[in-house]
Enzyme design. Structure first.
Site, short mmCIF file in Angstrom:
data_model
loop_
_atom_site.label_atom_id
_atom_site.label_comp_id
_atom_site.label_asym_id
_atom_site.label_seq_id
_atom_site.Cartn_x
_atom_site.Cartn_y
_atom_site.Cartn_z
N GLY A 11 0.83 -1.20 0.00
CA GLY A 11 0.00 0.00 0.00
C GLY A 11 0.86 1.25 0.00
N GLN A 12 0.22 2.40 0.12
CA GLN A 12 0.95 3.66 -0.01
C GLN A 12 1.95 3.87 1.13
OE1 GLN A 12 -1.33 7.01 -2.11
NE2 GLN A 12 -2.91 6.12 -0.82
N ILE A 38 -3.68 -11.62 7.52
CA ILE A 38 -3.84 -11.17 8.90
C ILE A 38 -5.25 -11.40 9.44
CG2 ILE A 38 -1.94 -9.52 8.81
CD1 ILE A 38 -4.01 -7.28 8.48
N TYR A 126 -16.83 2.47 6.21
CA TYR A 126 -15.38 2.54 6.33
C TYR A 126 -14.98 3.12 7.69
CZ TYR A 126 -10.66 4.42 5.73
OH TYR A 126 -9.33 4.75 5.90
#
Length: 294
Positions: A11-12, A38, A126
């Site tokens: 990821g970033q 995970i 989210y």
């Protein structure tokens, strides 16, 4: 020697940590969903024991904010259940955990910058799943562990707002961008540097220096709207695309976004002696790395 497990390393933020890691005297283990699941507690347990992990930096997350509204189960599995696994095992094996969370835990109705103690009230799936992940960590009250809330992340790596604006700025003569959502962009490289500074800081490393999990805010300095952010991207990249301001109501999305998500960074700066760059400086560096600074 710290043996540091970095999850979500493609990821970033994870990618930036990976690039910066040779400058730090630690043994890093970079994993992604293909190399370490995970959400599987047994898999994490085996990995921790086999590699003698004593610090975890959890960069893994479900970040498709709008998709999360329809993929609730998957978002919860990654943002909550997986984090609960990491927290429980960190407690069991006395591992220090750094977890990245989000400004979406707030409802965005504040009139001043959010502190770590402000009331949380997520307005999207989210945000709710990320808050549940925070609660899972706090439930185990991990010593010398931290949660870092951040906002508007972009970087040299992955898909993000900056890259989208660069692409559209070359394709279109004009674009409409939201002007009434205000926050601060976070250059993932600056966040990665902060995390790496934290794990070598005495406050983080002295045994029992913190008897419970602490929450910190991190974004770049300054305040900006998405409209202003887009304008600056076009200006720095010398693209002729005209950016027009539009209201949130004119651009409806499945997930509700915070109108105001400016984060107060006083706590992280004072605790770890961190100097945070201004948001335009981060953007300038990112565009240079992308070869787009004109």
């Amino acid at each position: 020697m710290l043996n540091v497990l970095v999850t979500g390393s493609n990821g970033q933020v994870g990618s930036e940590i990976k690039e910066l890691s040779p400058n730090y005297p630690y043994h890093f283990f970079f994993t992604d969903r293909d190399t370490l699941d995970i959400t599987n507690e047994e898999a994490i347990t085996n990995f921790i024991q086999e590699n003698n992990i004593n610090t975890i930096i959890n960069c893994a997350a479900y970040t498709a904010v709008d998709k999360a509204e329809s993929e609730t189960e998957l978002a919860n599995k990654i943002n909550h259940i997986a984090v609960k696994n990491l927290a429980r095992l960190s407690n069991e094996f006395l591992i220090k955990l750094i977890h990245i969370s989000t400004d979406y835990v707030f409802d965005g109705t504040n009139f001043k910058s959010y502190t770590e103690d402000d009331t949380v009230n997520p307005q999207s799936v989210y945000g709710k799943t990320k808050l549940d992940g925070e609660k899972a960590i706090l439930e185990y009250n991990l010593k010398n562990s931290i949660i870092i809330r951040t906002s508007w992340v972009y970087s040299y790596y992955g898909a993000n707002f900056v890259k989208t604006m660069l692409r559209l700025g070359k394709e279109k003569e004009s674009l409409g961008v939201i002007f009434d959502q205000v926050g601060t962009p976070t250059y993932a490289r600056d966040l990665a540097k902060a995390i790496l500074e934290i794990i070598q800081h005495s406050t983080f490393n002295i045994k029992n220096s913190s008897t419970h999990t602490e929450i910190y805010n991190f974004s770049n300095e300054g305040v900006v709207s998405w409209y202003d952010f887009a304008k600056e991207i076009m200006k720095m990249a010398k693209l002729n695309c005209i950016i027009n301001p539009i209201g949130t109501k004119e651009y409806p999305t499945p997930a509700k976004r915070p109108y105001y998500s400016v984060l107060n960074k006083s706590k992280i700066k004072s605790t770890f002696d961190i100097k945070i760059p201004y948001w335009k400086d981060g953007l300038d560096d990112c565009l240079r790395r992308l070869g787009e600074r004109r």
